[in-house]
Design a protein around this motif. Sequence first.
Motif, short mmCIF file in Angstrom:
data_model
loop_
_atom_site.label_atom_id
_atom_site.label_comp_id
_atom_site.label_asym_id
_atom_site.label_seq_id
_atom_site.Cartn_x
_atom_site.Cartn_y
_atom_site.Cartn_z
N LEU A 1 0.82 -1.21 0.00
CA LEU A 1 0.00 0.00 0.00
C LEU A 1 0.85 1.26 0.00
O LEU A 1 1.99 1.26 0.48
CB LEU A 1 -0.92 0.00 1.22
CG LEU A 1 -1.86 -1.21 1.39
CD1 LEU A 1 -2.65 -1.07 2.67
CD2 LEU A 1 -2.79 -1.33 0.19
N ASP A 2 0.27 2.35 -0.51
CA ASP A 2 0.94 3.64 -0.42
C ASP A 2 0.83 4.16 1.02
O ASP A 2 0.09 3.61 1.84
CB ASP A 2 0.32 4.63 -1.41
CG ASP A 2 -1.18 4.79 -1.18
OD1 ASP A 2 -1.55 5.45 -0.19
OD2 ASP A 2 -1.96 4.24 -1.98
N ALA A 3 1.56 5.24 1.31
CA ALA A 3 1.66 5.71 2.69
C ALA A 3 0.30 6.07 3.28
O ALA A 3 -0.02 5.72 4.42
CB ALA A 3 2.61 6.91 2.76
N ARG A 4 -0.55 6.77 2.49
CA ARG A 4 -1.86 7.18 2.99
C ARG A 4 -2.76 5.97 3.24
O ARG A 4 -3.40 5.85 4.30
CB ARG A 4 -2.52 8.13 1.99
CG ARG A 4 -3.93 8.57 2.37
CD ARG A 4 -3.93 9.32 3.70
NE ARG A 4 -5.27 9.69 4.10
CZ ARG A 4 -5.86 10.82 3.72
NH1 ARG A 4 -5.24 11.66 2.90
NH2 ARG A 4 -7.07 11.10 4.13
N SER A 5 -2.80 5.06 2.27
CA SER A 5 -3.62 3.86 2.42
C SER A 5 -3.11 3.01 3.56
O SER A 5 -3.88 2.41 4.31
CB SER A 5 -3.62 3.05 1.12
OG SER A 5 -4.20 3.79 0.07
N GLU A 6 -1.78 2.96 3.70
CA GLU A 6 -1.18 2.18 4.79
C GLU A 6 -1.65 2.71 6.15
O GLU A 6 -2.06 1.95 7.03
CB GLU A 6 0.35 2.24 4.71
CG GLU A 6 1.04 1.57 5.88
CD GLU A 6 2.53 1.86 5.92
OE1 GLU A 6 3.17 1.43 6.88
OE2 GLU A 6 3.03 2.53 5.00
N HIS A 7 -1.59 4.03 6.32
CA HIS A 7 -1.99 4.63 7.59
C HIS A 7 -3.46 4.35 7.89
O HIS A 7 -3.83 3.95 9.01
CB HIS A 7 -1.73 6.14 7.55
CG HIS A 7 -2.16 6.85 8.80
ND1 HIS A 7 -3.44 7.38 8.94
CD2 HIS A 7 -1.51 7.09 9.98
CE1 HIS A 7 -3.54 7.92 10.14
NE2 HIS A 7 -2.39 7.78 10.78
N ASP A 8 -4.32 4.55 6.89
CA ASP A 8 -5.76 4.35 7.09
C ASP A 8 -6.07 2.90 7.43
O ASP A 8 -6.86 2.61 8.34
CB ASP A 8 -6.53 4.78 5.85
CG ASP A 8 -6.46 6.28 5.60
OD1 ASP A 8 -6.08 7.01 6.54
OD2 ASP A 8 -6.76 6.71 4.47
N LEU A 9 -5.46 1.96 6.65
CA LEU A 9 -5.75 0.55 6.87
C LEU A 9 -5.21 0.10 8.23
O LEU A 9 -5.86 -0.67 8.94
CB LEU A 9 -5.17 -0.30 5.74
CG LEU A 9 -5.42 -1.82 5.86
CD1 LEU A 9 -6.92 -2.10 5.93
CD2 LEU A 9 -4.79 -2.57 4.70
N PHE A 10 -4.02 0.57 8.59
CA PHE A 10 -3.44 0.13 9.84
C PHE A 10 -4.29 0.61 11.02
O PHE A 10 -4.48 -0.12 12.00
CB PHE A 10 -2.00 0.62 9.99
CG PHE A 10 -1.25 -0.06 11.11
CD1 PHE A 10 -0.76 -1.34 10.94
CD2 PHE A 10 -1.08 0.58 12.33
CE1 PHE A 10 -0.09 -1.98 11.98
CE2 PHE A 10 -0.42 -0.05 13.37
CZ PHE A 10 0.08 -1.34 13.19
N GLN A 11 -4.78 1.82 10.95
CA GLN A 11 -5.66 2.32 12.01
C GLN A 11 -6.91 1.46 12.10
O GLN A 11 -7.39 1.14 13.20
CB GLN A 11 -6.03 3.78 11.73
CG GLN A 11 -4.88 4.76 11.86
CD GLN A 11 -4.32 4.81 13.27
OE1 GLN A 11 -5.05 4.68 14.25
NE2 GLN A 11 -3.02 4.99 13.38
N SER A 12 -7.45 1.07 10.94
CA SER A 12 -8.63 0.20 10.92
C SER A 12 -8.31 -1.16 11.51
O SER A 12 -9.11 -1.72 12.28
CB SER A 12 -9.14 0.06 9.48
OG SER A 12 -10.22 -0.85 9.42
N GLN A 13 -7.14 -1.69 11.15
CA GLN A 13 -6.73 -2.99 11.68
C GLN A 13 -6.56 -2.95 13.20
O GLN A 13 -6.98 -3.87 13.92
CB GLN A 13 -5.43 -3.44 11.03
CG GLN A 13 -5.57 -3.81 9.57
CD GLN A 13 -4.22 -4.01 8.90
OE1 GLN A 13 -3.19 -3.60 9.42
NE2 GLN A 13 -4.24 -4.64 7.73
N MET A 14 -5.94 -1.89 13.70
CA MET A 14 -5.74 -1.76 15.14
C MET A 14 -7.08 -1.64 15.86
O MET A 14 -7.27 -2.22 16.94
CB MET A 14 -4.86 -0.54 15.43
CG MET A 14 -3.42 -0.69 14.98
SD MET A 14 -2.55 -2.02 15.83
CE MET A 14 -2.43 -1.34 17.48
N SER A 15 -8.01 -0.91 15.28
CA SER A 15 -9.34 -0.78 15.87
C SER A 15 -10.02 -2.14 15.94
O SER A 15 -10.64 -2.51 16.96
CB SER A 15 -10.18 0.20 15.05
OG SER A 15 -11.52 0.21 15.50
#
Length: 596
Positions: free
Chosen positions: A511-525
């Motif tokens: 993933l690109d940096a923006r998608s990575e940040h969004d997805l990781f936050q979703s995964q952590m949630s």
Amino acid sequence: MTTSRRRAVLTMASLAWKAERVKSSFIILLSLADSVTVWTAGQGLRSLVDSTLHGKGTEILVAAAVAAVSFAIGANASRVRTNLRDEVCERVGLVVDQEVLALLCELRTVEHLERPEYLDRVSQVRRRGYLLAESCWAMFDTCTYVARFLASTALLFSIHPVLVVVGLLGVPPVLLNRLGQRRVRNVLSETAGLARAEEGLLWTAVRPKSAKEVRIAGAGPFCATRAQQIWDEVTREQARSRARNSVFTLSGWIVFMLGYCGGLAFVAVGHGTSGEIVLLIAVASQLRGQIESTVSGTTRLLEGLHTLDAYLWLRSYAVTHTVASRSAPPAQLTDGIEFDEVSFSYQTGGRQVLRKVSLSIPAGTVVSVVGRHGSGKSTLVNLLCRFYEPTAGRIRVDGVPLSSVSPVDWQHRISGVFQDYGHYQMSVRDVVGIGSLEDAADENRVRGALAQAGAMGFVERLPQGLETLVGKYTDADVDPSEGQWQKLAMARACMAREPLLFVLDEPTASLDARSEHDLFQSQMSYARKLGNALGTITVIVTHRFSSAALADLVLVMDSGSLVETGNHRSLMSLGGIYADLYQKQWRAYNFAEMAD
């Protein structure tokens, strides 16, 4: 034939009978008729010649009718039987191919897929269900050919007992062919590994991922040449063994022809009537065909038995490596997971890739596993998932040894995204739904999983939404990007019901940096939600220390050992490997941003 082989052949016969009872019955009846007509045709032919010489009109008509009907039945029975057998074998072959696939998949670990002896057997059996199915009919056909041979020998005996020797001389070609076929089978087994290597080189040149590198490097001709060299070596050995078999078989035929010429001379000098001389010529020509059929049938039988041996080996391996049903995993985690002096080697006596790892992971914890390449991160996860069993030490779940828990039930309580996630060539609904087959038809569950993975946006833009076929090998010609495939894999993981272990192995690598940040936050949630509800432990394997820093517990691996544990703050204060790697990565990212 060994007991196991006999049992396997009978299993194939049982499958054929269940699949096509009517056709199988016709095959058996036609085989019996084919054997009987050898005797009736011979007797009719002899009577026809003798009756003609003596001018017996009625006997001529009867003998001609018997001979004609017998020859007609014999000629057509063989042809019809062959066609019916092919139809039955094709149907049973599909069933056997599915069983072979089930044998490969039913083992809960993956270590067998890395064993050369296992893969050799797979290459011998793969897509050869037809040959396995044919093995029972090859044995039946061989029995039929032997029955016809015995009928012909009985006809020779009726002419003169001495001529039985001519029939018996038909045995050497069969025995010598069997001796040669044994060597052919041995060579096929010995060259199975080379054949796999040749196939692997060809796949390297045509698989999209590796094909890019092959073309840039201009290595296509090299791969093709090397594959050809291996194939030449394989075919040379196999051709040599078949040439020896031909020499053995030819020797047997020479013996038979000498006996046949002697028998013909014996009858011609006054030991038989004209009808018996004609009968001897006809029987001898039949004997030749019968022996050829027997040799051919024996060859097909032995080739089938060679494949059958590999099939039996795979079945035996599956039985001996299938873990008996044991205790079920807990409904939810209360204590957590504990490693006690766990070591692991991929090969018996080989280098240890994990060395005496001891750790405790409380229930509901989000864990990051970091370290250099080859440090043992993925191996740790593989042991947690029971893809492999520890070489030494013990893993406990809520105080219960993991080895005492049913591997099937344990793996049903695991979810996650691995580095080598699947690119399933099917509809989006099915790509996500197979993460929980019980809920695959529940559109709300599928949409919820896609939303949790951040994939709903691109799915809604697809031509048929959830029903869109994806993958480069489908007719729809919709091939998601690697990042989109990874989001679909994440959605598939979110479909799992009540997982106790949630694994994210490099979850944002594509993933690109923006998608990575969004997805990781979703995964952590999502991980926190699972942890609060079920005590689920989330394990994140990553090279990105910005992601690792958000975990409750960080495990630092180095050369197969657990060298540091703690949270981000404590490990930075320690100033060890974690702090060093984190600072190097942080400086590299800052330098890249300044350069931009």
